[in-house]
Scaffold this motif. Structure first.
Motif, PDB file in Angstrom:
ATOM      1  N   ALA A  81      31.319   0.801   6.570  1.00 24.17           N
ATOM      2  CA  ALA A  81      30.313   1.434   5.732  1.00 24.17           C
ATOM      3  C   ALA A  81      31.228   1.219   4.166  1.00 24.17           C
ATOM      4  CB  ALA A  81      29.548   2.481   5.539  1.00 24.17           C
ATOM      5  N   MET A  82      32.102   1.662   4.209  1.00 24.67           N
ATOM      6  CA  MET A  82      33.270   1.899   2.634  1.00 24.67           C
ATOM      7  C   MET A  82      34.067   0.913   2.077  1.00 24.67           C
ATOM      8  SD  MET A  82      33.010   4.870   0.980  1.00 24.67           S
ATOM      9  CE  MET A  82      34.345   4.500  -0.136  1.00 24.67           C
ATOM     10  N   ASN A  83      34.017   0.040   3.101  1.00 25.96           N
ATOM     11  CA  ASN A  83      34.544  -0.994   3.231  1.00 25.96           C
ATOM     12  C   ASN A  83      33.556  -1.865   2.588  1.00 25.96           C
ATOM     13  OD1 ASN A  83      37.666  -0.901   3.885  1.00 25.96           O
ATOM     14  ND2 ASN A  83      37.127  -1.293   5.710  1.00 25.96           N
ATOM     15  N   ARG A  84      32.236  -2.520   2.997  1.00 21.53           N
ATOM     16  CA  ARG A  84      31.446  -3.281   2.553  1.00 21.53           C
ATOM     17  C   ARG A  84      30.833  -2.709   1.142  1.00 21.53           C
ATOM     18  NH1 ARG A  84      25.538  -2.233   4.041  1.00 21.53           N
ATOM     19  NH2 ARG A  84      24.778  -4.214   2.629  1.00 21.53           N
ATOM     20  N   PHE A  85      30.963  -1.674   0.813  1.00 22.46           N
ATOM     21  CA  PHE A  85      31.429  -1.329  -0.642  1.00 22.46           C
ATOM     22  C   PHE A  85      31.494  -1.807  -1.412  1.00 22.46           C
ATOM     23  CE2 PHE A  85      31.218   2.095  -4.109  1.00 22.46           C
ATOM     24  CZ  PHE A  85      30.017   1.834  -4.113  1.00 22.46           C
ATOM     25  N   ALA A  86      33.327  -1.084  -0.599  1.00 25.46           N
ATOM     26  CA  ALA A  86      34.418  -1.701  -1.661  1.00 25.46           C
ATOM     27  C   ALA A  86      34.532  -3.553  -2.209  1.00 25.46           C
ATOM     28  CB  ALA A  86      35.277  -1.612  -1.365  1.00 25.46           C
ATOM     29  N   SER A  87      33.705  -3.939  -0.683  1.00 24.99           N
ATOM     30  CA  SER A  87      33.877  -4.975  -1.079  1.00 24.99           C
ATOM     31  C   SER A  87      32.185  -6.077  -1.876  1.00 24.99           C
ATOM     32  CB  SER A  87      33.835  -6.050  -0.116  1.00 24.99           C
ATOM     33  OG  SER A  87      32.930  -5.890   0.671  1.00 24.99           O
ATOM     34  N   GLU A  88      31.239  -4.955  -1.585  1.00 21.53           N
ATOM     35  CA  GLU A  88      30.196  -5.321  -2.816  1.00 21.53           C
ATOM     36  C   GLU A  88      29.016  -5.255  -3.928  1.00 21.53           C
ATOM     37  OE1 GLU A  88      26.426  -5.486   1.063  1.00 21.53           O
ATOM     38  OE2 GLU A  88      28.191  -7.083   1.757  1.00 21.53           O
ATOM     39  N   ARG A  89      30.056  -4.007  -3.303  1.00 17.30           N
ATOM     40  CA  ARG A  89      29.315  -2.664  -5.423  1.00 17.30           C
ATOM     41  C   ARG A  89      28.444  -3.142  -4.867  1.00 17.30           C
ATOM     42  NH1 ARG A  89      33.661   0.848  -5.847  1.00 17.30           N
ATOM     43  NH2 ARG A  89      35.203  -0.316  -5.860  1.00 17.30           N
ATOM     44  N   SER A  90      27.093  -3.290  -4.209  1.00 13.96           N
ATOM     45  CA  SER A  90      25.968  -2.469  -4.525  1.00 13.96           C
ATOM     46  C   SER A  90      25.321  -1.694  -3.377  1.00 13.96           C
ATOM     47  CB  SER A  90      25.493  -3.645  -3.138  1.00 13.96           C
ATOM     48  OG  SER A  90      24.883  -3.531  -1.885  1.00 13.96           O
ATOM     49  N   LEU A  91      23.662  -0.869  -4.639  1.00 15.19           N
ATOM     50  CA  LEU A  91      23.139  -0.389  -4.337  1.00 15.19           C
ATOM     51  C   LEU A  91      23.061  -0.006  -3.257  1.00 15.19           C
ATOM     52  CD1 LEU A  91      22.172   2.418  -4.936  1.00 15.19           C
ATOM     53  CD2 LEU A  91      19.569   1.257  -5.020  1.00 15.19           C
ATOM     54  N   ASP A  92      22.817  -0.906  -1.568  1.00  8.91           N
ATOM     55  CA  ASP A  92      22.892  -0.779  -0.601  1.00  8.91           C
ATOM     56  C   ASP A  92      23.795  -0.497   0.535  1.00  8.91           C
ATOM     57  OD1 ASP A  92      19.650  -1.327  -0.652  1.00  8.91           O
ATOM     58  OD2 ASP A  92      20.170  -3.473  -0.105  1.00  8.91           O
ATOM     59  N   SER A  93      24.933  -1.389   0.120  1.00  9.11           N
ATOM     60  CA  SER A  93      25.979  -0.012   0.783  1.00  9.11           C
ATOM     61  C   SER A  93      26.786   0.553   0.313  1.00  9.11           C
ATOM     62  CB  SER A  93      27.252  -1.594   0.531  1.00  9.11           C
ATOM     63  OG  SER A  93      27.448  -2.068  -1.199  1.00  9.11           O
ATOM     64  N   CYS A  94      26.597   1.055  -1.093  1.00  7.16           N
ATOM     65  CA  CYS A  94      26.591   2.748  -1.499  1.00  7.16           C
ATOM     66  C   CYS A  94      25.284   3.559  -0.484  1.00  7.16           C
ATOM     67  CB  CYS A  94      26.477   2.876  -2.952  1.00  7.16           C
ATOM     68  SG  CYS A  94      26.208   4.483  -3.925  1.00  7.16           S
ATOM     69  N   LEU A  95      24.324   3.498  -0.758  1.00  4.95           N
ATOM     70  CA  LEU A  95      22.936   4.249   0.333  1.00  4.95           C
ATOM     71  C   LEU A  95      23.702   4.541   1.671  1.00  4.95           C
ATOM     72  CD1 LEU A  95      19.757   3.442  -1.536  1.00  4.95           C
ATOM     73  CD2 LEU A  95      21.198   5.157  -1.630  1.00  4.95           C
ATOM     74  N   GLU A  96      24.228   3.524   2.057  1.00 10.81           N
ATOM     75  CA  GLU A  96      25.036   3.593   3.354  1.00 10.81           C
ATOM     76  C   GLU A  96      26.207   3.688   3.821  1.00 10.81           C
ATOM     77  OE1 GLU A  96      26.758  -0.336   6.785  1.00 10.81           O
ATOM     78  OE2 GLU A  96      25.829  -1.048   5.024  1.00 10.81           O
ATOM     79  N   ALA A  97      26.253   3.823   3.279  1.00  9.54           N
ATOM     80  CA  ALA A  97      28.052   4.679   2.830  1.00  9.54           C
ATOM     81  C   ALA A  97      27.668   6.305   2.700  1.00  9.54           C
ATOM     82  CB  ALA A  97      29.543   4.143   2.033  1.00  9.54           C
ATOM     83  N   LEU A  98      26.816   6.040   1.570  1.00 12.20           N
ATOM     84  CA  LEU A  98      26.259   7.991   2.009  1.00 12.20           C
ATOM     85  C   LEU A  98      25.569   8.638   2.428  1.00 12.20           C
ATOM     86  CD1 LEU A  98      25.591  10.274  -0.341  1.00 12.20           C
ATOM     87  CD2 LEU A  98      23.789   8.974  -1.263  1.00 12.20           C
ATOM     88  N   ASN A  99      24.949   7.773   3.931  1.00 12.10           N
ATOM     89  CA  ASN A  99      24.205   7.979   5.009  1.00 12.10           C
ATOM     90  C   ASN A  99      25.261   8.696   5.812  1.00 12.10           C
ATOM     91  OD1 ASN A  99      21.910   9.239   6.300  1.00 12.10           O
ATOM     92  ND2 ASN A  99      22.213   6.888   6.916  1.00 12.10           N
TER      93      ASN A  99
END
Length: 98
Positions: free
Chosen positions: A42-60
């Motif tokens: 999830a953090m790798n996805r967030f680092a590459s996408e920087r989207s709200l969805d990927s941020c929320l996924e990592a937070l969850n």
């Protein structure tokens, strides 16, 4: 591989409660390992996408991991208290025999 194996430490006559606690700790440890893998992803996805969805996924996943670690901590504390009580009981019995 389970973290707690009673036959390796030579404890006999273990109550069902302690065995249940050991099983719970082992299950939660396995769950923690899975969540760590999910968190990295999830953090790798967030680092590459920087989207709200990927941020929320990592937070969850982070929150799930935190809850699992809290349950593990409480279980280890309970397990530790049980072992301390058992050591105290054995020491008392040994002193009475001598």
């Amino acid at each position: 591989m389970p973290l707690i194996k009673f036959d390796r430490i030579g404890v006999s006559g273990i109550s069902a409660d302690v065995e249940d606690l050991a099983n719970f700790i082992n299950d939660q440890s396995s769950e923690q390992k899975k969540l760590i893998i999910q968190f990295r992803s999830a953090m790798n996805r967030f680092a590459s996408e920087r989207s709200l969805d990927s941020c929320l996924e990592a937070l969850n996943v982070c929150m799930q991991l935190t809850n699992t670690r809290q349950r593990l901590l409480e279980s280890y504390q309970q397990y530790s208290r049980i072992l301390e009580d058992e050591i105290t009981r054995i020491n008392r019995e040994h002193k009475q025999k001598t």
